[in-house]
Design a protein around this motif. Structure first.
Motif, PDB file in Angstrom:
ATOM      1  N   ARG A 213       0.917  -1.116  -0.037  1.00 58.65           N
ATOM      2  CA  ARG A 213      -0.024  -0.099   0.118  1.00 58.65           C
ATOM      3  C   ARG A 213       0.799   1.423   0.004  1.00 58.65           C
ATOM      4  N   ASP A 214       0.408   2.110  -0.761  1.00 61.17           N
ATOM      5  CA  ASP A 214       1.207   3.516  -0.446  1.00 61.17           C
ATOM      6  C   ASP A 214      -0.214   4.511  -0.450  1.00 61.17           C
ATOM      7  N   ARG A 215       0.302   5.531   0.400  1.00 59.69           N
ATOM      8  CA  ARG A 215      -0.849   6.462   1.033  1.00 59.69           C
ATOM      9  C   ARG A 215      -0.144   7.851   1.120  1.00 59.69           C
ATOM     10  N   PHE A 216      -0.896   8.762   0.336  1.00 63.52           N
ATOM     11  CA  PHE A 216      -0.598  10.105   0.276  1.00 63.52           C
ATOM     12  C   PHE A 216      -1.908  11.044   0.703  1.00 63.52           C
ATOM     13  N   TYR A 217      -1.409  12.139   1.516  1.00 66.74           N
ATOM     14  CA  TYR A 217      -2.383  12.973   1.869  1.00 66.74           C
ATOM     15  C   TYR A 217      -1.886  14.448   2.017  1.00 66.74           C
ATOM     16  N   THR A 218      -2.404  15.516   1.846  1.00 67.29           N
ATOM     17  CA  THR A 218      -2.110  16.819   2.153  1.00 67.29           C
ATOM     18  C   THR A 218      -3.358  17.606   2.693  1.00 67.29           C
ATOM     19  N   ASN A 219      -3.324  18.327   3.637  1.00 67.29           N
ATOM     20  CA  ASN A 219      -4.219  18.852   4.374  1.00 67.29           C
ATOM     21  C   ASN A 219      -4.142  20.323   4.688  1.00 67.29           C
ATOM     22  N   ILE A 220      -4.940  21.237   5.141  1.00 69.96           N
ATOM     23  CA  ILE A 220      -4.900  22.356   5.902  1.00 69.96           C
ATOM     24  C   ILE A 220      -5.869  22.525   6.683  1.00 69.96           C
ATOM     25  N   ILE A 221      -5.627  22.792   8.257  1.00 67.37           N
ATOM     26  CA  ILE A 221      -6.334  22.834   9.321  1.00 67.37           C
ATOM     27  C   ILE A 221      -6.494  24.414   9.852  1.00 67.37           C
ATOM     28  N   PHE A 222      -7.764  24.777  10.081  1.00 64.51           N
ATOM     29  CA  PHE A 222      -7.897  25.973  10.612  1.00 64.51           C
ATOM     30  C   PHE A 222      -8.429  25.790  12.065  1.00 64.51           C
ATOM     31  N   ARG A 223      -7.780  26.800  12.871  1.00 58.71           N
ATOM     32  CA  ARG A 223      -8.287  26.632  14.397  1.00 58.71           C
ATOM     33  C   ARG A 223      -8.599  27.990  14.963  1.00 58.71           C
ATOM     34  N   ARG A 224      -9.681  27.843  15.358  1.00 57.80           N
ATOM     35  CA  ARG A 224     -10.283  29.354  15.974  1.00 57.80           C
ATOM     36  C   ARG A 224     -10.478  28.838  17.603  1.00 57.80           C
ATOM     37  N   ARG A 225      -9.783  30.115  18.380  1.00 58.12           N
ATOM     38  CA  ARG A 225      -9.911  30.081  19.754  1.00 58.12           C
ATOM     39  C   ARG A 225     -10.635  31.281  20.062  1.00 58.12           C
ATOM     40  N   ASN A 226     -11.840  31.283  20.363  1.00 57.15           N
ATOM     41  CA  ASN A 226     -12.865  32.398  20.847  1.00 57.15           C
ATOM     42  C   ASN A 226     -12.503  32.966  22.166  1.00 57.15           C
ATOM     43  N   HIS A 227     -12.184  31.878  23.074  1.00 53.36           N
ATOM     44  CA  HIS A 227     -12.014  32.210  24.306  1.00 53.36           C
ATOM     45  C   HIS A 227     -10.737  31.601  24.841  1.00 53.36           C
ATOM     46  N   TYR A 228     -10.660  31.321  26.255  1.00 53.84           N
ATOM     47  CA  TYR A 228      -9.511  30.672  26.855  1.00 53.84           C
ATOM     48  C   TYR A 228      -9.634  29.031  26.795  1.00 53.84           C
ATOM     49  N   TYR A 229     -10.966  28.698  26.625  1.00 54.33           N
ATOM     50  CA  TYR A 229     -10.983  27.112  26.805  1.00 54.33           C
ATOM     51  C   TYR A 229     -11.708  26.311  25.801  1.00 54.33           C
ATOM     52  N   ASP A 230     -12.195  27.072  24.845  1.00 55.10           N
ATOM     53  CA  ASP A 230     -12.828  26.459  23.880  1.00 55.10           C
ATOM     54  C   ASP A 230     -12.002  26.487  22.395  1.00 55.10           C
ATOM     55  N   PHE A 231     -12.200  25.655  21.636  1.00 49.58           N
ATOM     56  CA  PHE A 231     -11.486  25.412  20.384  1.00 49.58           C
ATOM     57  C   PHE A 231     -12.349  24.882  19.235  1.00 49.58           C
TER      58      PHE A 231
END
Length: 432
Positions: A213-231
């Motif tokens: 097997r050969d596997r390839f992937y590419t990705n982009i992840i956006f991360r939003r942190r509104n306050h101090y504890y939630d993501f």
């Protein structure tokens, strides 16, 4: 890893002068020491107060404790201590000078990789004639604080019998308000040792001198942190998997319909509210998380699958040196007929019932509950005098927690008979 280990063993201390009789204090100064590389604005992002803010005296120490935990949970520091000095101004205003004394991690780490491609050493020595071409070697490189901005660079390079190349770069904040971050990644790997099906709730492997097997992937992840504890996270990924004809013949459902190729776009949304004292080994607080994955966004994609995972964990002290933690998680996915590669129930990574680590109970749906009782056997700091000039390594906070657990779980699979599954319900298991 050393950085993770040191973070896991962290122990907090706070130092304070006597608090005044007044009901509030005004923050006159916030000072940071020990952050030789880390930019100050990265640390300030974790604080819920600024110079000039008015803080209630009755809750001052608890508030400083919460903020210290948030600074620690950036995983940038080995230890974190908070000091507060309260004084009176000439106009009788009560002022507070707050100091965060920090010890930074050693941010750049490299790990050599050398392993055998065969099941064990004896098999490689006797049956493979000590063939050095059947070895995997390489290096894993990590930088956890690029530019002093908590940016992370990860590089995995593995060669030989199997190949694995992985590159990712994480930027915690790309906007002025420091709420949105982004991760860019690309990965490619091959293998000649592949689990192609499950039989009696155990993975069945095929080993070959040819690529399976050969596997390839590419990705982009956006991360939003509104306050101090939630993501919140939003991931977009393109993936391509190719298997040998042998795999498709042995398990026509590996990609479904005896296909040897699977390509698709994935959209994933995740939400986390994390209010734990220490992310690596929590003793207090709670965390809630939900993840929704949609495999197959375009008409030409080779998969059509949606899954939702929801989890909750609660940690609390029981009194004395005893602590309790509970983790519950459930997953559901549709449609019922899924490629074997994406049919994941209990037994993968941390989604398992302890005591059943040798089994993989595949299914479209699962639920488990983990209960853990911990006892604080040791809590101390070890100062290494020979390394007294190297702040990252001269102090080792050490905590030992023997534990006992009671777990339960269940997996539901509409096609249990095809893989001769005999386990569906995992009963309680206890270990001291």
């Amino acid at each position: 890893m050393l950085a993770t280990l040191l973070s896991t063993l962290l122990h907090f201390q706070s130092v304070s002068t006597s608090l005044p009789d007044s009901s509030y204090v005004i923050v006159q100064e916030i000072k940071f020491t020990g952050n030789r590389r880390t930019k100050e604005f990265i640390i300030r992002r974790e604080l819920d107060f600024r110079e000039g803010d008015t803080l209630a005296t009755a809750t001052l120490m608890d508030r400083l404790e919460r903020n210290r935990r948030k600074v620690f949970n950036t995983n940038l520091f080995v230890t974190a201590e908070t000091k507060v000095n309260v004084l009176q101004s000439p106009d009788s205003t009560t002022l507070a000078q707050i100091e965060f004394d920090l010890r930074e991690q050693w941010y750049i780490l490299g790990f050599p990789v050398f392993q055998l491609a065969d099941r064990n050493f004896n098999e490689w020595w006797t049956e493979r004639n000590r063939d050095l071409s059947r070895t995997i070697y390489g290096v894993n490189l990590r930088h956890y604080n690029v530019r002093g901005r908590a940016e992370q660079l990860k590089i995995n390079l593995e060669f030989g019998f199997a190949q694995y190349y992985d590159l990712s770069y994480y930027i915690p904040y790309i906007d002025k308000k420091q709420k949105i971050g982004v991760t860019l990644g690309v990965s490619y790997n091959t293998t000649k040792n592949l689990p192609y099906r499950t039989n009696h709730d155990k993975l069945v492997y095929l080993r070959s001198d040819e690529l399976l097997r050969d596997r390839f992937y590419t990705n982009i992840i956006f991360r939003r942190r509104n306050h101090y504890y939630d993501f919140q996270t939003l991931e977009l990924r393109y993936a391509s998997n190719v298997v040998a004809d042998t795999i498709a013949a042995l398990n026509p459902n590996y990609f479904l319909e005896s296909r040897t190729r699977q390509k698709y776009f994935l959209a994933s949304y995740g939400y986390t509210y994390d209010f734990r004292d220490k992310a690596q080994y929590p003793l207090r607080g709670f965390v809630f998380g939900a993840l929704l994955n949609r495999y197959g966004l375009l008409p030409g994609d080779d998969i059509n699958l949606t899954d939702l995972t929801v989890g909750f964990a609660r940690y609390k002290p029981l009194g004395g040196k005893w602590y309790y933690g509970a983790v519950a998680e459930g997953k559901t996915s549709y449609p019922q007929l899924q490629p074997y590669l994406q049919t994941r129930g209990l037994g993968y990574l941390s989604d398992l019932v302890r005591g059943y680590e040798l089994f993989t109970i595949d299914g479209q749906h699962y639920f488990y509950l983990k209960n853990t009782f911990r006892y604080q056997l040791l809590d101390k700091k070890i100062f290494l005098k020979p390394l007294r000039k190297i702040r990252q390594f001269n102090t080792i906070p050490l905590e030992i927690y023997p534990n006992a657990f009671i777990d339960a779980g269940q997996s539901w699979n509409q096609y249990r008979g095809y893989y001769n599954s005999v386990l569906r319900i995992n009963f309680f298991w206890v270990m001291a």
